[in-house]
Design an enzyme around this catalytic site. Structure first.
Site, PDB file in Angstrom:
ATOM      1  N   ASP A  13      16.967  48.245 -16.075  1.00  0.00           N
ATOM      2  CA  ASP A  13      17.551  47.334 -17.066  1.00  0.00           C
ATOM      3  C   ASP A  13      16.979  47.550 -18.464  1.00  0.00           C
ATOM      4  OD1 ASP A  13      18.928  45.967 -14.900  1.00  0.00           O
ATOM      5  OD2 ASP A  13      17.009  45.014 -14.456  1.00  0.00           O
ATOM      6  N   HIS A  41      25.176  49.549 -16.033  1.00  0.00           N
ATOM      7  CA  HIS A  41      24.900  49.959 -17.404  1.00  0.00           C
ATOM      8  C   HIS A  41      25.899  49.271 -18.322  1.00  0.00           C
ATOM      9  CE1 HIS A  41      22.062  53.228 -16.384  1.00  0.00           C
ATOM     10  NE2 HIS A  41      22.769  53.288 -15.290  1.00  0.00           N
ATOM     11  N   LYS A 114      21.733  58.612   5.589  1.00  0.00           N
ATOM     12  CA  LYS A 114      21.551  59.966   5.073  1.00  0.00           C
ATOM     13  C   LYS A 114      20.273  60.595   5.634  1.00  0.00           C
ATOM     14  CE  LYS A 114      20.619  62.423   0.737  1.00  0.00           C
ATOM     15  NZ  LYS A 114      20.441  62.288  -0.728  1.00  0.00           N
TER      16      LYS A 114
END
Length: 396
Positions: A13, A41, A114
């Site tokens: 942030d 963003h 993953k």
């Protein structure tokens, strides 16, 4: 060295998106390399002849991306499904009082898949029968682990058959594409997600994200060798914030913290959650510099400090009277640290319309220069307001 990298230096942030938006005007390729739509963003851009400011929130896309014929997705990218988001919430409930405070966007469970080699990637979408078999197997595994939560497996399989056709024109071999651009001396801008203190290895584990948010994640996420990386710009908020749980040594649970929250509009782009706020921590930034080797800084939201009569900066930690040499890995140690501060005078005037570094108040410049001298890294960009044009270029 054709690659410029923009990385967060703290807990995220910091305002990386605005710098990426500015730099992208001189770039040929903008790329993201880690994380997912858990990263938000926000950029504020003047629109039309009256320059009315409009706010854009980006999540998966790079902030500087021009989508017109230029949006590409790697065929190696891992897929985050709706069941990952459900599992994310179930895992947080399971942790109870030890909850990490995730965004519940499914990132952790997807990265777990993953790592266990059971995840599905973009290229799997284009062999529908094989995809369906793998997808059912994964969901069944989650049912066994968490109980039979509400989820329409067959409906999802059909939905992804349709989505695959929509996605197909954008999917490329990103490794071949990027290296072709580099051979042509094209300029590549990499926008990091999250920040160093949320890195899976070097952050405040386990209160971290599930990816490598450090400079190494650029190489592993995009397949770019280190020799191509030139400037690495670290984005530093002029104070410190974080979202979710975990120790936060400079947190201000007082009127200073409230001031930073309200004036800085510290609410998450993705979650809307109120961010925890505290003084700038140079111990954190020194740790961040060691790992990422920043060539310069973008100091953001400096204007949020305008009204404060004095400003503190953390410059050291100690435990039991003994100074710590670095940022501790053990969070049980971190919660015990006594923070050493230096106090600098405030400037008590608005810098919102400042156009050059020289125009900044003297005390404001002293704040910037203290950071530079302590860390040995120059400040190249300074944010003096939320707008796209509210950025001063300073020689690093």
């Amino acid at each position: 060295m054709s690659v410029t990298v923009v990385l967060g230096t703290q807990w995220g942030d910091e305002g990386k998106g605005k710098l990426v938006d500015i730099l992208s005007a001189d770039m040929d390729v903008c790329a993201r390399c880690a994380g997912g739509n858990n990263a938000g963003h926000t950029i504020v851009v003047p629109i039309g002849p009256e320059n009315i400011e409009k706010t854009f929130a980006f999540h998966l896309l790079p902030s500087g991306l021009d989508c017109n014929g230029r949006l590409f997705i790697s065929d190696r990218a891992q897929l985050v499904f709706d069941f990952h988001q459900i599992v994310d919430g179930l895992k947080e409930v399971e942790l109870g009082g030890s909850s990490i405070g995730t965004t519940k966007k499914g990132i952790g469970p997807a990265y777990s898949g993953k790592a266990s080699r059971s995840g599905l990637r973009v290229h799997h979408l284009f062999n529908h029968e094989a995809f369906a078999i793998k997808f059912r197997k994964i969901v069944e595994g989650r049912f066994k682990r968490y109980g039979h939560f509400e989820y329409d497996t067959e409906g999802e399989i059909l939905r992804y058959k349709v989505l695959a056709e929509r996605l197909k024109p954008y999917v490329i071999d990103s490794l071949t594409f990027l290296h072709a651009q580099l051979e042509l001396k094209k300029r590549v801008l990499v926008e990091g997600a999250n920040a160093l203190m949320l890195d899976l290895d070097f952050g405040t584990y386990p209160f971290v994200t599930s990816s490598s948010t450090a400079i190494g994640g650029v190489c592993t996420g995009l397949g770019i060798p280190p020799k191509f990386i030139g400037a690495t710009i670290g984005v530093v908020k002029a104070y410190t914030t974080r979202v979710g749980g975990g120790p936060f040594p400079t947190e201000q649970l007082n009127e200073i913290g409230t001031h930073l929250q309200e004036v800085g509009r510290e609410y998450g782009t993705t979650t809307g959650r109120r961010r925890r706020c505290g003084w700038l921590d140079l111990v954190v930034l020194r740790h961040s510099c060691l790992i990422n080797g920043y060539s310069s800084f973008n100091l953001t939201k400096l204007d949020v400090l305008d009204e404060l009569p004095e400003i503190q900066i953390a410059i050291g930690y100690s435990v039991g009277g003994k100074a710590l040499l670095g940022f501790p890995a053990d969070l049980d140690v971190l919660v015990q640290v006594k923070v050493e501060y230096v106090t600098l005078p405030g400037w008590k005037t608005s810098i919102a319309h400042t156009m050059t570094y020289e125009q900044l108040p003297e005390n404001c410049k002293k704040y910037v220069e203290y950071i530079e001298q302590f860390l040995g890294v120059g400040v190249e960009w300074i944010g003096v307001g939320p707008g796209r044009n509210s950025m001063i270029k300073k020689s690093a």
